[in-house]
Design a protein around this motif. Sequence first.
Motif, PDB file in Angstrom:
ATOM      1  N   SER A 184       0.815  -1.210   0.000  1.00  0.00           N
ATOM      2  CA  SER A 184       0.000   0.000   0.000  1.00  0.00           C
ATOM      3  C   SER A 184       0.851   1.263   0.000  1.00  0.00           C
ATOM      4  O   SER A 184       0.405   2.319  -0.460  1.00  0.00           O
ATOM      5  N   PHE A 185       2.093   1.164   0.491  1.00  0.00           N
ATOM      6  CA  PHE A 185       2.970   2.327   0.521  1.00  0.00           C
ATOM      7  C   PHE A 185       3.850   2.435  -0.723  1.00  0.00           C
ATOM      8  O   PHE A 185       4.190   3.545  -1.143  1.00  0.00           O
ATOM      9  N   LEU A 186       4.237   1.311  -1.286  1.00  0.00           N
ATOM     10  CA  LEU A 186       5.088   1.336  -2.472  1.00  0.00           C
ATOM     11  C   LEU A 186       4.665   0.195  -3.404  1.00  0.00           C
ATOM     12  O   LEU A 186       5.321  -0.847  -3.469  1.00  0.00           O
ATOM     13  N   PRO A 187       3.556   0.377  -4.124  1.00  0.00           N
ATOM     14  CA  PRO A 187       3.031  -0.705  -4.961  1.00  0.00           C
ATOM     15  C   PRO A 187       3.924  -1.066  -6.146  1.00  0.00           C
ATOM     16  O   PRO A 187       3.901  -2.198  -6.605  1.00  0.00           O
ATOM     17  N   GLU A 188       4.711  -0.107  -6.629  1.00  0.00           N
ATOM     18  CA  GLU A 188       5.609  -0.367  -7.753  1.00  0.00           C
ATOM     19  C   GLU A 188       7.041  -0.084  -7.320  1.00  0.00           C
ATOM     20  O   GLU A 188       7.298   0.856  -6.564  1.00  0.00           O
ATOM     21  N   ALA A 189       7.965  -0.900  -7.807  1.00  0.00           N
ATOM     22  CA  ALA A 189       9.361  -0.739  -7.402  1.00  0.00           C
ATOM     23  C   ALA A 189      10.298  -1.057  -8.557  1.00  0.00           C
ATOM     24  O   ALA A 189       9.976  -1.853  -9.444  1.00  0.00           O
ATOM     25  N   ASP A 190      11.460  -0.435  -8.532  1.00  0.00           N
ATOM     26  CA  ASP A 190      12.508  -0.742  -9.502  1.00  0.00           C
ATOM     27  C   ASP A 190      13.340  -1.933  -9.042  1.00  0.00           C
ATOM     28  O   ASP A 190      13.838  -2.704  -9.855  1.00  0.00           O
ATOM     29  N   ASP A 244       6.761  12.371  -4.918  1.00  0.00           N
ATOM     30  CA  ASP A 244       7.195  11.948  -6.244  1.00  0.00           C
ATOM     31  C   ASP A 244       8.096  13.003  -6.897  1.00  0.00           C
ATOM     32  O   ASP A 244       8.140  13.124  -8.122  1.00  0.00           O
ATOM     33  N   CYS A 245       8.830  13.753  -6.091  1.00  0.00           N
ATOM     34  CA  CYS A 245       9.705  14.797  -6.632  1.00  0.00           C
ATOM     35  C   CYS A 245      10.924  14.162  -7.310  1.00  0.00           C
ATOM     36  O   CYS A 245      11.519  13.223  -6.763  1.00  0.00           O
ATOM     37  N   PRO A 246      11.327  14.665  -8.476  1.00  0.00           N
ATOM     38  CA  PRO A 246      12.489  14.104  -9.180  1.00  0.00           C
ATOM     39  C   PRO A 246      13.763  14.189  -8.342  1.00  0.00           C
ATOM     40  O   PRO A 246      13.898  15.046  -7.466  1.00  0.00           O
ATOM     41  N   GLY A 247      14.688  13.272  -8.651  1.00  0.00           N
ATOM     42  CA  GLY A 247      15.984  13.293  -7.995  1.00  0.00           C
ATOM     43  C   GLY A 247      16.048  12.566  -6.679  1.00  0.00           C
ATOM     44  O   GLY A 247      17.043  12.678  -5.954  1.00  0.00           O
ATOM     45  N   HIS A 248      15.033  11.803  -6.357  1.00  0.00           N
ATOM     46  CA  HIS A 248      14.991  11.105  -5.078  1.00  0.00           C
ATOM     47  C   HIS A 248      14.813   9.596  -5.265  1.00  0.00           C
ATOM     48  O   HIS A 248      14.393   9.128  -6.329  1.00  0.00           O
ATOM     49  N   ILE A 249      15.107   8.887  -4.194  1.00  0.00           N
ATOM     50  CA  ILE A 249      14.861   7.445  -4.121  1.00  0.00           C
ATOM     51  C   ILE A 249      13.947   7.186  -2.928  1.00  0.00           C
ATOM     52  O   ILE A 249      14.195   7.686  -1.823  1.00  0.00           O
ATOM     53  N   LYS A 250      12.902   6.436  -3.166  1.00  0.00           N
ATOM     54  CA  LYS A 250      11.997   6.015  -2.097  1.00  0.00           C
ATOM     55  C   LYS A 250      12.256   4.539  -1.806  1.00  0.00           C
ATOM     56  O   LYS A 250      12.349   3.727  -2.727  1.00  0.00           O
ATOM     57  N   ALA A 251      12.375   4.215  -0.548  1.00  0.00           N
ATOM     58  CA  ALA A 251      12.586   2.826  -0.151  1.00  0.00           C
ATOM     59  C   ALA A 251      11.661   2.488   1.004  1.00  0.00           C
ATOM     60  O   ALA A 251      11.463   3.291   1.913  1.00  0.00           O
ATOM     61  N   THR A 264       7.744 -19.999  13.423  1.00  0.00           N
ATOM     62  CA  THR A 264       7.332 -18.775  12.756  1.00  0.00           C
ATOM     63  C   THR A 264       8.108 -18.601  11.459  1.00  0.00           C
ATOM     64  O   THR A 264       9.304 -18.912  11.401  1.00  0.00           O
ATOM     65  N   LEU A 265       7.432 -18.105  10.451  1.00  0.00           N
ATOM     66  CA  LEU A 265       8.110 -17.700   9.226  1.00  0.00           C
ATOM     67  C   LEU A 265       8.288 -16.185   9.308  1.00  0.00           C
ATOM     68  O   LEU A 265       7.309 -15.434   9.303  1.00  0.00           O
ATOM     69  N   LEU A 266       9.524 -15.731   9.421  1.00  0.00           N
ATOM     70  CA  LEU A 266       9.840 -14.306   9.456  1.00  0.00           C
ATOM     71  C   LEU A 266      10.275 -13.886   8.059  1.00  0.00           C
ATOM     72  O   LEU A 266      11.292 -14.354   7.551  1.00  0.00           O
ATOM     73  N   SER A 267       9.496 -13.021   7.434  1.00  0.00           N
ATOM     74  CA  SER A 267       9.739 -12.606   6.051  1.00  0.00           C
ATOM     75  C   SER A 267      10.157 -11.144   6.002  1.00  0.00           C
ATOM     76  O   SER A 267       9.660 -10.309   6.758  1.00  0.00           O
ATOM     77  N   TYR A 268      11.056 -10.868   5.066  1.00  0.00           N
ATOM     78  CA  TYR A 268      11.519  -9.493   4.852  1.00  0.00           C
ATOM     79  C   TYR A 268      11.392  -9.165   3.375  1.00  0.00           C
ATOM     80  O   TYR A 268      11.729  -9.985   2.517  1.00  0.00           O
ATOM     81  N   GLU A 269      10.876  -7.981   3.091  1.00  0.00           N
ATOM     82  CA  GLU A 269      10.828  -7.502   1.715  1.00  0.00           C
ATOM     83  C   GLU A 269      11.171  -6.025   1.692  1.00  0.00           C
ATOM     84  O   GLU A 269      10.627  -5.239   2.470  1.00  0.00           O
ATOM     85  N   ALA A 270      12.079  -5.647   0.814  1.00  0.00           N
ATOM     86  CA  ALA A 270      12.432  -4.251   0.609  1.00  0.00           C
ATOM     87  C   ALA A 270      12.114  -3.870  -0.828  1.00  0.00           C
ATOM     88  O   ALA A 270      12.414  -4.619  -1.760  1.00  0.00           O
TER      89      ALA A 270
END
Length: 241
Positions: A38-44, A154-161, A175-181
């Motif tokens: 919901s915060f970053l639906p599309e990523a490079d 969405d300002c140019p020149g930045h990276i969102k992570a 437990t299954l501990l999952s990480y996604e960046a």
Amino acid sequence: MQNISTQQGESRLVEGQATTEGPLEGQRVAAGPTLLESFLPEADIVVNDEIVVMAPPEVTYAALRRADLAKSRSLVLRAVLALRVANVRRARRRLGLAPLPAPARVSLQNVQDYGQIKLAEKEGSEIVIGAIARPMRTESLFSGRTAAEFTAFDCPGHIKAAASFVVTPYGQRRTLLSYEARIRATDTRTRRQLFFWDALTAPLMQLVTSRMLRYMARVAERQCAAHAHAHAHAHSHRQAT
């Protein structure tokens, strides 16, 4: 302890045994989108990793929140964190911000000290953190943006992570501990820079991610073992009296 990479279908040596990626017995697939989506639906760039923790979900989640990564025994993880802490110390000094304590603590409870944003938390299940910055400019992390501003930015020149830690029940008392960046550049030129640096650092970052999850798993498993030992001691004491 079993470590599972979701990046490629390669086999990995874990605790002396070869494991291959594939469906995991006992794993529960989320019924809907994660908070991260919901915060970053599309990523490079997307980085995934998972680890099976020999502790119940509630213990794992508590350990996830309080684990101080700076105390990890992994030399690789500690070296990368030391560089990060040094950069942040310099940036905070230039900006006139209060210095980090010594020794510095690196956990999900103080992400704001490093210019990150706690985007969301689903108690007992998922924690999402994020950051917005200009490439190679640590000071740009400390702009005081909110979770709502992160989504709209969405300002140019930045990276969102953005990165999420998800705790999922996995069989009996495991437990299954999952990480996604997820990482996304806000314009074409910055995206080229992002891909260049990713090509140089991707193997290291994957290793750091793996070591981070292993450490969090160990914290949870030690806590679980301590609880079991205390319970057994109390039970034997009651029998003796």
